[in-house]
Design a protein around this motif. Structure first.
Motif, PDB file in Angstrom:
ATOM      1  N   ASP A  63     143.991   0.039 -63.658  1.00  0.00           N
ATOM      2  CA  ASP A  63     142.553  -0.192 -63.506  1.00  0.00           C
ATOM      3  C   ASP A  63     141.831   0.225 -64.776  1.00  0.00           C
ATOM      4  N   ARG A  64     140.836  -0.558 -65.161  1.00  0.00           N
ATOM      5  CA  ARG A  64     139.989  -0.197 -66.298  1.00  0.00           C
ATOM      6  C   ARG A  64     138.851   0.670 -65.784  1.00  0.00           C
ATOM      7  N   TYR A  72     135.917   4.103 -72.617  1.00  0.00           N
ATOM      8  CA  TYR A  72     136.577   3.097 -71.798  1.00  0.00           C
ATOM      9  C   TYR A  72     138.082   3.264 -71.947  1.00  0.00           C
ATOM     10  N   GLY A  73     138.817   3.079 -70.863  1.00  0.00           N
ATOM     11  CA  GLY A  73     140.263   3.185 -70.942  1.00  0.00           C
ATOM     12  C   GLY A  73     140.932   2.541 -69.744  1.00  0.00           C
ATOM     13  N   VAL A  74     142.265   2.577 -69.756  1.00  0.00           N
ATOM     14  CA  VAL A  74     143.066   2.015 -68.673  1.00  0.00           C
ATOM     15  C   VAL A  74     143.834   3.156 -68.025  1.00  0.00           C
ATOM     16  N   VAL A  75     143.817   3.210 -66.705  1.00  0.00           N
ATOM     17  CA  VAL A  75     144.484   4.281 -65.969  1.00  0.00           C
ATOM     18  C   VAL A  75     145.994   4.141 -66.134  1.00  0.00           C
ATOM     19  N   ILE A  85     144.246   8.440 -68.849  1.00  0.00           N
ATOM     20  CA  ILE A  85     143.900   7.080 -69.268  1.00  0.00           C
ATOM     21  C   ILE A  85     144.379   6.879 -70.695  1.00  0.00           C
ATOM     22  N   SER A  86     144.656   5.623 -71.034  1.00  0.00           N
ATOM     23  CA  SER A  86     145.001   5.294 -72.414  1.00  0.00           C
ATOM     24  C   SER A  86     143.801   4.603 -73.040  1.00  0.00           C
ATOM     25  N   GLY A  88     142.131   2.720 -76.638  1.00  0.00           N
ATOM     26  CA  GLY A  88     142.288   2.086 -77.934  1.00  0.00           C
ATOM     27  C   GLY A  88     143.593   1.332 -78.101  1.00  0.00           C
ATOM     28  N   PRO A  89     143.742   0.700 -79.266  1.00  0.00           N
ATOM     29  CA  PRO A  89     144.949  -0.099 -79.533  1.00  0.00           C
ATOM     30  C   PRO A  89     146.201   0.765 -79.671  1.00  0.00           C
ATOM     31  N   ASP A  90     146.029   2.036 -80.042  1.00  0.00           N
ATOM     32  CA  ASP A  90     147.188   2.935 -80.162  1.00  0.00           C
ATOM     33  C   ASP A  90     147.571   3.554 -78.830  1.00  0.00           C
ATOM     34  N   GLU A  91     146.796   3.257 -77.796  1.00  0.00           N
ATOM     35  CA  GLU A  91     147.001   3.780 -76.445  1.00  0.00           C
ATOM     36  C   GLU A  91     147.112   5.302 -76.439  1.00  0.00           C
ATOM     37  N   VAL A  92     146.116   5.933 -77.029  1.00  0.00           N
ATOM     38  CA  VAL A  92     146.032   7.394 -77.020  1.00  0.00           C
ATOM     39  C   VAL A  92     145.767   7.841 -75.597  1.00  0.00           C
TER      40      VAL A  92
END
Length: 124
Positions: A63-64, A72-75, A85-86, A88-92
């Motif tokens: 989920d965003r 903003y991130g993805v769970v 959550i991750s 950015g493009p580097d999935e921090v």
């Protein structure tokens, strides 16, 4: 000037009493309208808060979300009240309390149910 003083001290004419009653009635109507407006606007806010709480409870991986701080991130992982959550493009990976989630968004390929539900709730 003395005449005005006597007029105020004496009994008010019939037209003055009627206008006083009308102004009091008008004031009461305005107060009732303001209370009704505040109640209805508060009702919409409570419905939206309830809807967002249900989404937080049904949160799943992928989920965003938008956090209270605007990130903003993805769970990626959920452990009780802790959400990873991750970003950015580097999935921090960032770790937050679930209470810090302000918005749960849906996938772009699906219809955004959050906006539709909010509109439906406003129309009720």
């Amino acid at each position: 000037m003395l005449q005005n003083f006597v007029l105020l001290e004496g009994t008010a004419p019939a037209t003055g009493a009627a206008s006083g009653l009308e102004s009091s009635l008008g004031l009461i109507i305005i107060m009732v309208a303001m209370i009704a407006f505040m109640w209805f606007s508060g009702r919409k806010q409570r419905k939206r808060a309830k809807m967002m709480q249900e989404r937080k409870n049904n949160l799943k991986n992928g989920d965003r979300v938008m956090m209270d701080c605007g990130i903003y991130g993805v769970v990626k992982e959920i452990n009780d009240d802790i959400v990873t959550i991750s970003v950015g493009p580097d999935e921090v990976k960032l770790v937050f309390n679930k209470a810090a989630i302000s918005v749960v968004e849906y996938d772009e390929d699906e219809v955004d149910h959050s906006r539709e539900q909010a509109k439906d709730m406003e129309n009720k």
